[in-house]
Design a protein around this motif. Structure first.
Motif, PDB file in Angstrom:
ATOM      1  N   ILE A  56      -0.151 -16.908  -1.427  1.00  0.00           N
ATOM      2  CA  ILE A  56       0.375 -17.127  -2.770  1.00  0.00           C
ATOM      3  C   ILE A  56       1.729 -16.441  -2.866  1.00  0.00           C
ATOM      4  CG2 ILE A  56      -1.928 -17.318  -3.780  1.00  0.00           C
ATOM      5  CD1 ILE A  56      -1.673 -14.469  -4.807  1.00  0.00           C
ATOM      6  N   GLY A  57       2.599 -16.952  -3.745  1.00  0.00           N
ATOM      7  CA  GLY A  57       3.940 -16.392  -3.793  1.00  0.00           C
ATOM      8  C   GLY A  57       4.534 -16.359  -5.189  1.00  0.00           C
ATOM      9  N   TYR A  58       5.418 -15.386  -5.391  1.00  0.00           N
ATOM     10  CA  TYR A  58       6.162 -15.277  -6.642  1.00  0.00           C
ATOM     11  C   TYR A  58       7.620 -14.981  -6.307  1.00  0.00           C
ATOM     12  CZ  TYR A  58       8.366 -13.153 -10.676  1.00  0.00           C
ATOM     13  OH  TYR A  58       9.266 -12.853 -11.662  1.00  0.00           O
ATOM     14  N   ASP A  59       8.536 -15.630  -7.035  1.00  0.00           N
ATOM     15  CA  ASP A  59       9.951 -15.254  -6.947  1.00  0.00           C
ATOM     16  C   ASP A  59      10.517 -15.333  -8.348  1.00  0.00           C
ATOM     17  OD1 ASP A  59      12.189 -15.290  -4.366  1.00  0.00           O
ATOM     18  OD2 ASP A  59      12.934 -15.451  -6.414  1.00  0.00           O
ATOM     19  N   LYS A  60      11.371 -14.389  -8.715  1.00  0.00           N
ATOM     20  CA  LYS A  60      11.929 -14.422 -10.079  1.00  0.00           C
ATOM     21  C   LYS A  60      12.830 -15.651 -10.246  1.00  0.00           C
ATOM     22  CE  LYS A  60      16.104 -11.776  -9.355  1.00  0.00           C
ATOM     23  NZ  LYS A  60      17.103 -10.841  -9.818  1.00  0.00           N
ATOM     24  N   ASN A  61      13.306 -16.188  -9.143  1.00  0.00           N
ATOM     25  CA  ASN A  61      14.084 -17.429  -9.185  1.00  0.00           C
ATOM     26  C   ASN A  61      13.118 -18.605  -8.971  1.00  0.00           C
ATOM     27  OD1 ASN A  61      15.596 -19.702  -8.592  1.00  0.00           O
ATOM     28  ND2 ASN A  61      17.173 -18.551  -7.463  1.00  0.00           N
ATOM     29  N   PRO A  62      12.882 -19.401 -10.050  1.00  0.00           N
ATOM     30  CA  PRO A  62      11.872 -20.471  -9.943  1.00  0.00           C
ATOM     31  C   PRO A  62      12.244 -21.554  -8.924  1.00  0.00           C
ATOM     32  CG  PRO A  62      13.057 -20.608 -12.046  1.00  0.00           C
ATOM     33  CD  PRO A  62      13.482 -19.326 -11.394  1.00  0.00           C
ATOM     34  N   VAL A  63      13.529 -21.675  -8.608  1.00  0.00           N
ATOM     35  CA  VAL A  63      13.932 -22.657  -7.591  1.00  0.00           C
ATOM     36  C   VAL A  63      13.383 -22.236  -6.228  1.00  0.00           C
ATOM     37  CG1 VAL A  63      15.870 -23.827  -6.468  1.00  0.00           C
ATOM     38  CG2 VAL A  63      16.019 -23.222  -8.894  1.00  0.00           C
ATOM     39  N   HIS A  64      13.423 -20.925  -5.964  1.00  0.00           N
ATOM     40  CA  HIS A  64      12.886 -20.417  -4.696  1.00  0.00           C
ATOM     41  C   HIS A  64      11.390 -20.715  -4.572  1.00  0.00           C
ATOM     42  CE1 HIS A  64      16.003 -17.253  -3.247  1.00  0.00           C
ATOM     43  NE2 HIS A  64      16.608 -18.299  -3.754  1.00  0.00           N
ATOM     44  N   SER A  65      10.631 -20.367  -5.615  1.00  0.00           N
ATOM     45  CA  SER A  65       9.176 -20.526  -5.498  1.00  0.00           C
ATOM     46  C   SER A  65       8.784 -22.000  -5.476  1.00  0.00           C
ATOM     47  CB  SER A  65       8.436 -19.756  -6.593  1.00  0.00           C
ATOM     48  OG  SER A  65       9.028 -19.988  -7.846  1.00  0.00           O
ATOM     49  N   ALA A  66       9.495 -22.831  -6.261  1.00  0.00           N
ATOM     50  CA  ALA A  66       9.185 -24.268  -6.246  1.00  0.00           C
ATOM     51  C   ALA A  66       9.467 -24.854  -4.863  1.00  0.00           C
ATOM     52  CB  ALA A  66      10.010 -24.993  -7.311  1.00  0.00           C
ATOM     53  N   PHE A  67      10.583 -24.446  -4.269  1.00  0.00           N
ATOM     54  CA  PHE A  67      10.912 -24.931  -2.923  1.00  0.00           C
ATOM     55  C   PHE A  67       9.839 -24.484  -1.925  1.00  0.00           C
ATOM     56  CE2 PHE A  67      12.531 -24.246   1.321  1.00  0.00           C
ATOM     57  CZ  PHE A  67      13.175 -25.443   1.610  1.00  0.00           C
ATOM     58  N   ALA A  68       9.461 -23.205  -2.012  1.00  0.00           N
ATOM     59  CA  ALA A  68       8.480 -22.644  -1.066  1.00  0.00           C
ATOM     60  C   ALA A  68       7.151 -23.398  -1.164  1.00  0.00           C
ATOM     61  CB  ALA A  68       8.278 -21.151  -1.333  1.00  0.00           C
ATOM     62  N   LYS A  69       6.756 -23.755  -2.398  1.00  0.00           N
ATOM     63  CA  LYS A  69       5.518 -24.526  -2.595  1.00  0.00           C
ATOM     64  C   LYS A  69       5.696 -25.943  -2.031  1.00  0.00           C
ATOM     65  CE  LYS A  69       1.510 -25.698  -4.582  1.00  0.00           C
ATOM     66  NZ  LYS A  69       1.352 -26.989  -3.942  1.00  0.00           N
ATOM     67  N   GLN A  70       6.824 -26.550  -2.380  1.00  0.00           N
ATOM     68  CA  GLN A  70       7.107 -27.933  -1.980  1.00  0.00           C
ATOM     69  C   GLN A  70       7.001 -28.126  -0.467  1.00  0.00           C
ATOM     70  OE1 GLN A  70       8.650 -30.613  -4.310  1.00  0.00           O
ATOM     71  NE2 GLN A  70       7.631 -31.660  -2.643  1.00  0.00           N
ATOM     72  N   VAL A  71       7.612 -27.199   0.294  1.00  0.00           N
ATOM     73  CA  VAL A  71       7.623 -27.395   1.756  1.00  0.00           C
ATOM     74  C   VAL A  71       6.423 -26.741   2.433  1.00  0.00           C
ATOM     75  CG1 VAL A  71      10.150 -27.570   1.806  1.00  0.00           C
ATOM     76  CG2 VAL A  71       9.049 -25.357   2.288  1.00  0.00           C
TER      77      VAL A  71
END
Lengths: 281, 281
Positions: free
Chosen positions: A29-44
């Motif tokens: 599971i992951g969290y990043d204060k930058n939602p673009v980072h976490s969305a990308f990490a989930k996406q790939v």
């Protein structure tokens, strides 16, 4: 093993990639204060789930804090406030003294393992994550005696899955050593880039001449300010002191050249050539 | 085309390798003052024939002088004294002003083409010769107007066979530019190696920490004194001047850190990041 990663940048992303591939973690599971980072990490597929900071802290068996050193100082005490005696927290920041100092007397100090995997590239963001980045490199655990013994063993196993070689330092010595082998090389590279860029204002084609030698020396100058400014400020005394030595060495060379001291320059270069052993050549 | 190579080191050897492979030369003869170099070059087939200096000068359609800049200054006039109007001489040294000055009024000046292929590695000797080292790099012809037009065309063709991109400079400007993109990066790297080696006297394990970033920055510090001392002395004024700028940039950074100027350091690093365009990233 449920792995929680706070900070999904180059390091957090690359850890996720190889710890999943090598079956150390079965759910990430992951969290990043930058939602673009976490969305990308989930996406790939670097992470299985995007979660809140609170859930990242609550749910991980191991919580990896992979954020700049200034942010570690801020959030590590908050994380320790909340975790149970079965959870482990580790960070991967490049300065350890100031972090270990900050949590030295925290009642959950033993659940924290201060780590520094000596690996990275000049790139940043989860899109820069690469497999194999840690293989064969050193990883350091600082002030291990302040951590729970079993927690240290588990963290050591995690980095051994990444084929890293463990080393143990106290946080004070660690910070001196990395000033030499990591922080000052970055300053040297930033300064070199700025030297050439200043010249380039008037000479448009100077970069067409840049050959491989130049490129390897300025590679680190592509590293980002968000990560490096906190490192320099948190390791200020060591960086200042090694920077003084570096400037002195440059002035020594300048003096030799000024004096047309052929033999002195040859000695200077021959001595520098001893660095070959570092590169295992 | 019979190619003659005087100086069978990294550059001479790598030229031989690819100019044969790509069928620019059908017979390659070579001379090196170090008999181990020439024997090795013959043994592994870099050259077809080991010859004397005199024969290397007498027999080549194109004579490549691939020796340190101080040696070029010495032997180039001797070579020009002896060659015919059908032969071409070129050198590949990193400083061009002092060489072009030396032969400016030689009666055979037109047979000489002043070249600088911007390629190399930190290694030396014919055993370091590698195929493909020149591909995609820049090569410079200096003071082309002082050379025979057809000779320039032939030399340009030779470097184009190596997939190099031609550039034309006057030798004075060339030497300023290479001080920035080649000579100072080497000084920066030698000085960095010496900084860390000094520390290592007392700290045996410092190099175990060296990660990829450190290695790329000190790679050039493995370059040898025999080649580099003459470069620094022959381009002394430019190297001194750029070295001053480099030391100033380091002192600027030190001042920012001293003042805890977070914004100033971020600006400094962001500016350095512009070097990305150099690396075509």
């Amino acid at each position: 093993m449920k792995l929680s990663i706070i900070g999904l940048g180059l390091l957090g992303g690359s850890l996720a990639l190889d710890l999943r591939k090598r079956k150390f973690a079965d759910h990430i599971i992951g969290y990043d204060k930058n939602p673009v980072h976490s969305a990308f990490a989930k996406q790939v597929g670097l992470i299985d789930e995007e979660v809140s900071f609170e859930d990242a802290v609550a749910q991980g068996d191991i919580i990896v804090v992979a954020v700049p050193v200034s942010a570690v100082i801020k959030i590590l005490p908050q994380i320790l406030d909340k975790i149970s005696d079965n959870q482990i927290v580790l960070d991967v920041a490049s300065c350890k003294g100031v972090i270990c100092e900050r949590v030295k007397y925290h009642q959950k100090r033993k659940r924290y393992v201060a780590c520094h995997p000596m690996a990275g590239t000049e790139n940043s963001g989860p899109w820069s994550a690469i497999s194999g980045m840690f293989d064969g490199k050193a990883f350091i655990i600082c002030d291990a005696e302040d951590s729970d013994e079993k927690a240290v063993v588990t963290v050591k196993q995690m980095f051994e899955v990444l084929n890293m070689n463990p080393m143990f330092f106290n946080s004070f010595n660690h910070d001196i050593h990395v000033a030499y082998v990591s922080h000052i090389p970055h300053v040297a590279s930033f300064a070199l880039a700025n030297t050439v860029l200043e010249k380039e204002k008037n000479e448009k084609n100077i970069f067409n001449l840049a050959s491989g030698g130049f490129k390897s020396t300025v590679r680190l100058a592509m590293s980002n300010a968000e990560m490096w400014v906190p490192i320099f400020t948190d390791n200020k005394d060591n960086v200042m002191s090694v920077l003084d030595t570096y400037i002195e060495k440059l002035q020594d060379f300048k003096q030799l050249l000024q004096n047309n001291d052929i033999e002195g320059m040859a000695d200077y270069i021959n001595h520098a050539n001893r660095v070959k052993k570092v590169l295992n050549k």
